[in-house]
Scaffold this active site. Structure first.
Site, mmCIF file in Angstrom:
data_model
loop_
_atom_site.group_PDB
_atom_site.id
_atom_site.type_symbol
_atom_site.label_atom_id
_atom_site.label_comp_id
_atom_site.label_asym_id
_atom_site.label_seq_id
_atom_site.Cartn_x
_atom_site.Cartn_y
_atom_site.Cartn_z
ATOM 1 N N GLY A 266 45.339 45.732 36.516
ATOM 2 C CA GLY A 266 45.015 46.621 37.639
ATOM 3 C C GLY A 266 45.802 46.254 38.880
ATOM 4 N N ALA A 267 45.840 44.969 39.182
ATOM 5 C CA ALA A 267 46.494 44.531 40.406
ATOM 6 C C ALA A 267 46.587 43.011 40.406
ATOM 7 C CB ALA A 267 45.705 44.996 41.625
ATOM 8 N N MET A 268 47.283 42.482 41.432
ATOM 9 C CA MET A 268 47.498 41.034 41.467
ATOM 10 C C MET A 268 47.471 40.525 42.898
ATOM 11 S SD MET A 268 48.011 38.276 39.819
ATOM 12 C CE MET A 268 48.043 36.746 40.747
ATOM 13 N N GLU A 303 41.181 42.254 45.249
ATOM 14 C CA GLU A 303 42.404 41.464 45.449
ATOM 15 C C GLU A 303 42.415 40.849 46.845
ATOM 16 O OE1 GLU A 303 43.751 40.984 42.744
ATOM 17 O OE2 GLU A 303 43.009 42.735 41.656
ATOM 18 N N GLU A 325 37.713 34.375 39.227
ATOM 19 C CA GLU A 325 37.456 35.767 38.840
ATOM 20 C C GLU A 325 35.967 36.125 38.877
ATOM 21 O OE1 GLU A 325 39.606 37.758 39.066
ATOM 22 O OE2 GLU A 325 41.484 36.672 38.735
HETATM 23 N N1 B3K Z 1 44.337 37.948 38.817
HETATM 24 C C1 B3K Z 1 44.856 39.199 38.322
HETATM 25 C C2 B3K Z 1 44.923 39.233 36.847
HETATM 26 C C3 B3K Z 1 46.206 38.817 36.255
HETATM 27 C C4 B3K Z 1 46.209 39.124 34.799
HETATM 28 C C5 B3K Z 1 47.177 38.366 33.996
HETATM 29 N N2 B3K Z 1 47.054 38.653 32.586
HETATM 30 C C6 B3K Z 1 44.052 40.366 38.788
HETATM 31 C C7 B3K Z 1 42.701 40.062 39.285
HETATM 32 O O1 B3K Z 1 41.813 39.700 38.550
HETATM 33 O O2 B3K Z 1 42.479 40.149 40.463
HETATM 34 ZN ZN ZN Z 2 40.603 38.922 40.152
#
Ligand code: B3K
Ligand code: ZN
Length: 882
Positions: A266-268, A303, A325
């Site tokens: 979805g996003a980073m 994010e 997370e």
């Molecule tokens: N931290 C990223 C997820 C990255 C996924 C890599 N396979 C998005 C998030 O959970 O905010």
């Molecule tokens: Zn996250």
């Protein structure tokens, strides 16, 4: 350049601190689509806590051009190169290393590391993508300060971005230019980001409560920039909310978001430079549904919240993923609840947990929120780590209460700002702030599986006492046969016969304490006796707000369920009572179908319950829409020994049709009462009305009467927003109205230039639950708009089919399984992450009948036997078979 994947698991117990620290890194990029030169200069200092003389730097998919230590080429006896790393043998205690390599972003189809999306250079480094950019100790406990120089063609890439602050920029001969960025905050490599391309920008400003003026910049392709306003507005709400609720402020003068088309996730949350999938950024009434609007707001907030929970305090190693997370999902859930309706939001979260996480917990891929081993960490970005992880934080919040929870959070940041830490560190801060022993609570981090609670009740009319005996048991999961009891908070109340809440006094207490409290279950079985209950036996309202991720069997009678639906004060319990009633009725229908009886009428109890909810729908339309939705096929399937595909279909079809017919007038009234005549609005109340209106329309369509179909037609023709338009189109195709083909064609023609809308068009067709689905999906793969290079498109077609089309995917001849496997194997060579995720659809094979079991198993065996299979897909397929 790609190597045979290693399949050896990594274990949590093998964690060792890094041998060296890397306080500084300078990166220099000379960007060219097919041959980008990367020079990194890293400073190293031996870590006093580290062990061993060797220094391991990971690197993949790059040509190593030069390696110098303190300015001199490294002689061969001082280092060795392996397939995925270089090892420096006994380097000095302090030194600078320069690595020069060449990478090929245009050929990077895995979308990890530096790649190109629609002409835009962009990066994705979490979890281990940085090693595809340069050689580095690519692990989250190595935190460095980054200085990044980017050079590129000025006309192809007028915008050059990285983390932190822009320091300098300039022009170069030959139409090239450069920019220099510096991030003052030390960060792990997974938070590094670079973007370069021809991007439009939306700008705004936010002043933090301590007076820092923050520039907000949202970049996207020019064609999309008009759809970015909602994202930017959401960002400002999130920034304000985090100050108000958590006391957390933004810490740089610039915050940037870039939206790209091709993205695995979805996003980073890269520090100061979030990179987003367009699907989680763009929102405009005519192209996006209400769900999309809410989703953009949620992901933008998620994010942004990572800036503290993830970036400022990060994970020691990838086993700790839920540390950032689970906590950040909990925070985004709180945010969405505060922005909209808390009860309705909570119900949505519970539906997801039950449909997806409970299913995961009950299958071969079950794992604790903190796994203790993995083959490919990318396979652990799961509903368990994310959503169950959030439930675990929520339980802490429930046990400690808001105020003490906040003290725990404050202490966590006070202790660990700037560090890479573990889940223990987090829970310890909570324990220290509250003075509570959370030792047993830690089992939520190490034991997998969904606990099952059984509640037995005894009412003693003479003593006016109600005893609840609550037992817990957690079924075995792979590698964990025996489970120890969990520490489970059960928020509850008692609802009197007259419908009013009783005051709660436990045996041994001098006086009642309120009408709601949290019972703590810590033993395999425990008894709680409530006294002073004049007025007869009350109905217990248990697990309010879904206070723990468990399955609850409270032995409710239908009358008691109806009582809770009518009188409880807790939205979750009211809704859940309705779901239980509906499940009972639907499961009985499945049983009838299996026994060769095919009733044509629906149990009156369900119709009456729906009628009552419809009567009250005006009070809260969004909640009513939840009350009037039937349990999903996934949830029904979980309650069966063997998932009866045809039976579930039969039961849901019958229930929808009969509910539609018998409550025709009420649905019509609800449809009309919730149709807004004025201009489109995206506020919470308008979304609520649309949700009820479209649900009412669905039941009218399921009844298949002329009037209902006419309404669907009119709505499709006149809709001024995507929610209404798509709802109508879905009903036209799902119920097989004659204009189905024509409507699909006109929809495509209207929206073919909007990729996200085209995804909806693919997805809708993939989800039509009929026998022709596998052929239809295969046919759609040949459509000119279908492409394997865009993960959103692949998920829209193949993902929707495999995950959301029970009848089509599980067609008895195995065509669905074969199609998925053929395509996943092709995709695996290009993008293993996306392939492996799709493959998990076959993982639940044990829950189906023998015939389907053997077909699904055969496909999984075919996957495992494929030469050159990625580590990602290998892990999913082999664990599914184990
Ligand atoms: N931290 C990223 C997820 C990255 C996924 C890599 N396979 C998005 C998030 O959970 O905010
Ligand atoms: Zn996250």
């Amino acid at each position: 350049m790609s190597q045979a994947p290693t399949r050896e698991p990594v274990y949590l117990k093998d964690y060792r601190p890094p041998a060296f620290l890397t306080p500084e890194i300078e990166l220099d990029f000379v960007l060219e689509p097919e041959a980008t030169l990367v020079t990194s200069r890293q400073t190293f200092r031996r870590n006093p806590k580290g062990e061993g003389r060797e220094l391991v730097l990971f690197g993949e998919n790059q040509d190593l051009l030069a390696l110098t230590l303190n300015g001199a080429p490294l002689p061969p006896e001082r280092w060795r190169k392996e397939s995925d790393r270089i090892v420096l043998l006994d380097p000095p205690d302090e030194f600078t290393l320069e690595v020069r390599s060449r990478i090929d972003p245009a050929a990077n189809t895995a979308l990890m590391g530096l790649y190109i999306s629609n002409g835009v250079f962009c990066t994705q480094c979490e979890p281990e993508g940085f090693r595809r950019i340069t050689y580095f100790q690519d692990r989250p406990d190595v935190m460095a300060r980054y200085r990044v120089r980017i050079e590129a063609d000025r006309s192809a890439c007028p915008v050059l971005l990285s983390n932190g602050n822009p320091i300098d920029r300039g022009d170069l001969p030959g139409g090239r230019h450069w920019a220099l960025w510096e991030d003052p905050f030390p960060k792990p490599s997974y938070l590094f980001a670079l973007v370069a391309g021809d991007l439009a920008c939306l700008e705004d400003e936010f002043t933090t409560r301590s007076g820092r003026k923050v520039q907000l910049r949202l970049y996207s392709e020019a064609a999309n920039i008009g759809q970015c306003h909602h994202a930017l507005a959401s960002l400002k709400k999130a920034m304000k909310w985090d100050e108000d609720r958590y006391g957390l402020e933004y810490d740089l003068d610039l915050f940037q978001i870039v939206a790209v088309n091709d993205f695995n996730f979805g996003a980073m949350e890269n520090k100061g430079l979030n990179i987003f999938n367009t699907s989680a950024t763009l929102a405009r009434a005519d192209t996006s549904t209400d769900f999309d609007f809410m989703n953009v707001e949620r992901v933008i907030a998620h994010e942004y919240f990572h800036n503290w929970t993830g970036d400022r305090v990060t994970c020691r190693d990838w086993f700790q993923l839920t540390l950032k997370e689970g906590l950040t999902v909990f925070r985004d859930q709180q945010f969405s609840a505060d922005m909209h309706s808390p009860g309705v939001k909570r119900i949505g979260d519970v539906v997801f947990i039950r449909d997806v996480q409970f299913a995961e917990d009950a299958g071969p891929l079950a794992h604790p929120i903190r796994p203790d081993r993995y083959i490919e960490i990318n396979n652990f970005y799961t509903a368990t780590v994310y959503q169950k992880g959030a439930e675990v934080i929520r339980m802490l919040h429930t046990l400690l209460g808001e105020e003490t929870y906040r003290k725990g959070i404050d202490l966590y940041f006070q202790r660990h700002d700037g560090q890479a830490v573990t889940c223990e560190d987090f829970v310890q801060a909570m324990a220290d702030a509250s003075g509570r022993d959370l030792g047993q609570f830690m089992r939520w981090y190490s034991q997998a599986g969904t606990p099952e609670l059984e509640v037995r009740r005894r009412f003693d009319p003479d003593r006016q006492a109600l005893t609840l005996e609550i037992a817990q048991r957690t079924p075995p999961t792979p590698g964990q046969e025996e489970k120890l009891p969990f520490h489970i908070p059960i928020r509850m109340g008692l609802i009197g016969r007259d419908g009013t809440p009783r005051r709660l006094q436990l045996e041994g207490e001098n006086e009642p304490k309120g009408t709601e409290r949290v019972l703590e279950l810590t033993e395999p079985a425990q008894r709680f006796t409530f006294i002073g209950l004049e007025g007869g036996e009350p109905v217990p309202s248990l697990l309010r707000g879904f206070s723990a991720p468990v399955k609850l069997d409270a032995g409710y009678s239908d009358d008691e369920l109806a009582h809770l639906m009518a009188h409880d004060t807790d939205d979750f319990v009211r809704w859940d009572a309705g779901q239980r009633l509906a499940s009972n009725v639907l499961l009985a229908l499945v049983g009838d179908h299996a026994a060769g009886r095919a009733p044509s009428t629906l149990d009156r109890r369900l119709i009456d319950a729906f009628a009552k909810s419809l009567d009250r729908a005006g009070e809260d339309p969004a909640f009513a829409a939840r009350m009037l939705s039937l349990p999903s096929s996934s949830y029904l399937g979980q309650q069966m020994q063997v998932i009866d595909v045809e039976g579930i279909r039969f039961a849901l079809d019958l229930a929808r049709r009969e509910l539609g017919r018998s409550l025709h007038g009420a649905w019509l009234a609800a449809y009309r009462a919730n149709t807004d005549e004025g201009p489109f609005s995206i506020d919470t109340a308008a979304i609520a009305r649309r949700s009820l209106k479209n649900l009412a329309l669905a039941y009218l369509a399921y009844a298949r009467d002329e009037e209902g179909q006419a309404l669907v037609r009119t709505q499709y023709a006149r809709a001024d927003n995507m929610t209404d338009c798509l709802s109508a189109l879905r009903l036209i195709t799902e119920t097989g109205m004659p204009e189905s083909e024509a409507a699909l064609a006109s929809f495509y023609e209207k929206w073919e230039k909007e990729p996200l809308v085209v995804n909806k068009w693919f997805s809708l067709q993939a989800m039509i639950e009929d026998e022709a689905a596998p052929e239809r999906v295969e046919h759609l793969m040949a459509h000119p708009a279908f492409t394997w290079s865009n993960p959103n498109r692949v998920r829209a077609l193949l993902g929707s089919f495999a995950m959301m089309n029970l009848v089509g995917f599980h067609r008895r001849d195995g065509a669905g399984y074969r199609l998925l496997t053929d395509k996943v194997l092709e995709l695996d060579r290009r993008n293993p992450q996306v392939a492996a995720r799709l493959l998990s659809a076959l993982g639940r094979w044990r829950r189906f009948d023998e015939h389907r079991q053997s077909l699904m198993r055969a496909e999984l065996e075919r996957v495992v036997a494929t030469p050159g299979l990625s580590r990602d897909s290998y892990e999913i397929a082999s664990k599914s078979l184990a």
